[in-house]
Design a protein around this motif. Sequence first.
Motif, PDB file in Angstrom:
ATOM      1  N   PRO A  60       1.614   6.244  -4.466  1.00  0.00           N
ATOM      2  CA  PRO A  60       1.830   7.056  -5.665  1.00  0.00           C
ATOM      3  C   PRO A  60       0.533   7.501  -6.329  1.00  0.00           C
ATOM      4  O   PRO A  60       0.463   8.607  -6.875  1.00  0.00           O
ATOM      5  CB  PRO A  60       2.628   6.116  -6.583  1.00  0.00           C
ATOM      6  CG  PRO A  60       3.393   5.270  -5.629  1.00  0.00           C
ATOM      7  CD  PRO A  60       2.463   5.041  -4.475  1.00  0.00           C
ATOM      8  N   SER A  61      -0.505   6.679  -6.262  1.00  0.00           N
ATOM      9  CA  SER A  61      -1.768   7.078  -6.889  1.00  0.00           C
ATOM     10  C   SER A  61      -2.436   8.210  -6.099  1.00  0.00           C
ATOM     11  O   SER A  61      -3.364   8.849  -6.583  1.00  0.00           O
ATOM     12  CB  SER A  61      -2.710   5.877  -7.020  1.00  0.00           C
ATOM     13  OG  SER A  61      -3.041   5.402  -5.746  1.00  0.00           O
ATOM     14  N   SER A 119      10.008   3.462   1.748  1.00  0.00           N
ATOM     15  CA  SER A 119       8.768   2.694   1.910  1.00  0.00           C
ATOM     16  C   SER A 119       8.974   1.556   2.896  1.00  0.00           C
ATOM     17  O   SER A 119       8.131   1.293   3.757  1.00  0.00           O
ATOM     18  CB  SER A 119       8.310   2.108   0.574  1.00  0.00           C
ATOM     19  OG  SER A 119       8.088   3.137  -0.343  1.00  0.00           O
ATOM     20  N   ALA A 120      10.140   0.876   2.761  1.00  0.00           N
ATOM     21  CA  ALA A 120      10.427  -0.249   3.645  1.00  0.00           C
ATOM     22  C   ALA A 120      10.556   0.235   5.098  1.00  0.00           C
ATOM     23  O   ALA A 120       9.988  -0.355   6.021  1.00  0.00           O
ATOM     24  CB  ALA A 120      11.716  -0.941   3.211  1.00  0.00           C
ATOM     25  N   TYR A 121      11.310   1.327   5.292  1.00  0.00           N
ATOM     26  CA  TYR A 121      11.451   1.894   6.647  1.00  0.00           C
ATOM     27  C   TYR A 121      10.087   2.192   7.262  1.00  0.00           C
ATOM     28  O   TYR A 121       9.800   1.841   8.396  1.00  0.00           O
ATOM     29  CB  TYR A 121      12.243   3.212   6.597  1.00  0.00           C
ATOM     30  CG  TYR A 121      13.726   3.068   6.372  1.00  0.00           C
ATOM     31  CD1 TYR A 121      14.380   1.862   6.607  1.00  0.00           C
ATOM     32  CD2 TYR A 121      14.483   4.153   5.932  1.00  0.00           C
ATOM     33  CE1 TYR A 121      15.752   1.750   6.400  1.00  0.00           C
ATOM     34  CE2 TYR A 121      15.852   4.050   5.728  1.00  0.00           C
ATOM     35  CZ  TYR A 121      16.479   2.840   5.958  1.00  0.00           C
ATOM     36  OH  TYR A 121      17.822   2.736   5.755  1.00  0.00           O
ATOM     37  N   LEU A 122       9.262   2.865   6.452  1.00  0.00           N
ATOM     38  CA  LEU A 122       7.957   3.289   6.951  1.00  0.00           C
ATOM     39  C   LEU A 122       7.082   2.104   7.329  1.00  0.00           C
ATOM     40  O   LEU A 122       6.513   2.054   8.425  1.00  0.00           O
ATOM     41  CB  LEU A 122       7.232   4.110   5.877  1.00  0.00           C
ATOM     42  CG  LEU A 122       7.335   5.632   5.998  1.00  0.00           C
ATOM     43  CD1 LEU A 122       6.485   6.276   4.915  1.00  0.00           C
ATOM     44  CD2 LEU A 122       6.886   6.101   7.376  1.00  0.00           C
ATOM     45  N   ALA A 123       7.004   1.135   6.402  1.00  0.00           N
ATOM     46  CA  ALA A 123       6.127  -0.012   6.657  1.00  0.00           C
ATOM     47  C   ALA A 123       6.583  -0.761   7.911  1.00  0.00           C
ATOM     48  O   ALA A 123       5.779  -1.081   8.787  1.00  0.00           O
ATOM     49  CB  ALA A 123       6.117  -0.944   5.452  1.00  0.00           C
ATOM     50  N   LEU A 144       0.837  -1.205   0.000  1.00  0.00           N
ATOM     51  CA  LEU A 144       0.000   0.000   0.000  1.00  0.00           C
ATOM     52  C   LEU A 144       0.870   1.252   0.000  1.00  0.00           C
ATOM     53  O   LEU A 144       0.590   2.222  -0.707  1.00  0.00           O
ATOM     54  CB  LEU A 144      -0.921   0.019   1.224  1.00  0.00           C
ATOM     55  CG  LEU A 144      -2.241  -0.739   1.065  1.00  0.00           C
ATOM     56  CD1 LEU A 144      -2.999  -0.764   2.375  1.00  0.00           C
ATOM     57  CD2 LEU A 144      -3.091  -0.106  -0.038  1.00  0.00           C
ATOM     58  N   ILE A 145       1.947   1.201   0.793  1.00  0.00           N
ATOM     59  CA  ILE A 145       2.819   2.372   0.873  1.00  0.00           C
ATOM     60  C   ILE A 145       3.599   2.556  -0.422  1.00  0.00           C
ATOM     61  O   ILE A 145       3.681   3.652  -0.973  1.00  0.00           O
ATOM     62  CB  ILE A 145       3.786   2.245   2.075  1.00  0.00           C
ATOM     63  CG1 ILE A 145       3.002   2.390   3.379  1.00  0.00           C
ATOM     64  CG2 ILE A 145       4.899   3.287   1.993  1.00  0.00           C
ATOM     65  CD1 ILE A 145       3.818   2.120   4.625  1.00  0.00           C
ATOM     66  N   LEU A 198       7.311   7.324  -2.838  1.00  0.00           N
ATOM     67  CA  LEU A 198       8.442   7.135  -1.932  1.00  0.00           C
ATOM     68  C   LEU A 198       9.396   6.119  -2.528  1.00  0.00           C
ATOM     69  O   LEU A 198       8.988   5.213  -3.250  1.00  0.00           O
ATOM     70  CB  LEU A 198       7.944   6.639  -0.572  1.00  0.00           C
ATOM     71  CG  LEU A 198       6.966   7.566   0.155  1.00  0.00           C
ATOM     72  CD1 LEU A 198       6.337   6.857   1.339  1.00  0.00           C
ATOM     73  CD2 LEU A 198       7.654   8.839   0.601  1.00  0.00           C
ATOM     74  N   SER A 199      10.683   6.264  -2.199  1.00  0.00           N
ATOM     75  CA  SER A 199      11.666   5.307  -2.703  1.00  0.00           C
ATOM     76  C   SER A 199      11.426   3.950  -2.042  1.00  0.00           C
ATOM     77  O   SER A 199      10.704   3.846  -1.053  1.00  0.00           O
ATOM     78  CB  SER A 199      13.072   5.788  -2.373  1.00  0.00           C
ATOM     79  OG  SER A 199      13.343   5.595  -1.001  1.00  0.00           O
TER      80      SER A 199
END
Lengths: 226, 254
Positions: free
Chosen positions: A79-80, A90-94, A73-74, A85-86
Amino acid sequence: MADWLQLFQRYLPDFLKGAAVTIELTVVGLALGFVVGILLALARLYGPTWLKMLAIGYIELFRGTPLLVQLFLIYYGLPSLGVTLSQTISAYLALGLNSAAYQAEYFRGAIQSIGASQMTAGRAIGLSRWKTIWFIILPQALRLMIPAWSNEPISLLKTTAVVFLIAVQDLMAKAKRAATATYDPIGSYLAVAVVYLVMVIILNWGLKYLERKTTIPGFEMESKKA
Amino acid sequence: MAKPILTIKNLTKKYGENVIFHDISLTVNEGDTIVIIGPSGTGKSTLLRCINLLTCADDGQIWLDDLEITAKGCDDDRVRQHIGMVFQNFLLFNHLNALDNVMLGLTKVKHMKPDEARVKALRELERVGLADRAEHYPGQLSGGQQQRVAIARALAMDPRIMLFDEPTSALDPELIGEVLEVMRKLALEGMTMLVVTHEMGFAREVADRIVFLEKGSIVEEGPPDELFYRPKHDRTREFLWKITELYGKKDENK
């Protein structure tokens, strides 16, 4: 066996690079989860009703859906909505946002086990509510939490493996590459399993050390006294 | 004329329909030691918690010196700095050693410099006879020692008045003496104290006035000799008799 050792040796530099990424993901995810987790626990325990509800909603949402779905989703979903995010971010955030939900519950349990009486004691000498939380409640809660919370870094370190699905070059991604290049999936994945295992053992040792270092005489979990 | 430190006027506290105490009025003058006695569940502890603003009274007023602390907009944290409170279960900060327990209020509430706070904290520990235990954590201290640290912690704030909520009720019999001794010394030094206790020996010897509270009302108050030997109310006599008998029996069992 000799073949396997050869493969291990040949790909070790590559695995170590991947392991470095895995460690980075674990550290950032854990740190982000720690900060957000504390805030969630405090909001849930001491916040006004609306904030409590918000915290509970967050925790249930992130614990109740697969990490992989959150990651996709992240990375693919945002993006939609105009937010791109790179892969790494994205990985850090998730990982961080997911871990926060679990860590919040460890914090909550520890804070509740200290009870309201320490709050009373702090208020009685004139400390404000937030100063009491900061100087009295949290230092005790964080110590009490360590044995149970130690699951989280270990679990998170292994969970990071899902990020190879959005092509982050972590240890798992390296394993997949080695498997494809050598046509030896058993050997490759076994080799990587060994690397994971070594990291977990070292991490576990570090956590035990942390637990010992922060112990306060006469202030341990009940079970240890027995 | 003696200067009132604490003035309570028509104080009432309810939990829902349940009246904890009703229409309590009480004045504590500077240097006085007032002992509150009474059966459990008569609102003694709640009264102390109301004075310290840890609980909100439903009706009535409380003044600390000339400041009405029950007034709207009164800064609770500020008021509590000037009211020392000692709890039945000590409630020391378990992650801090004795010295840091006493220092915390000085550095974080009074914003004293660490060096000064340290000197002051050590002096307070000295006062309760525990200077040699400064580095010990609560878990390493006996109940009596913990309670004395708690007293030092409250004293360090230089309170106008000290509230004691059954300070010896959680202690083993042989540890009660050391805590009462510290309190006796404080009373002699002229500290203003409001004490809830079942220690009749202490009450008789140290109190300037004893207040008998029952079912949320003050039944009788007066100097110890008057209450013990010439109580005006039958209930006072009955209660004191019962308490004496109870404690006498406990002694026999030893």
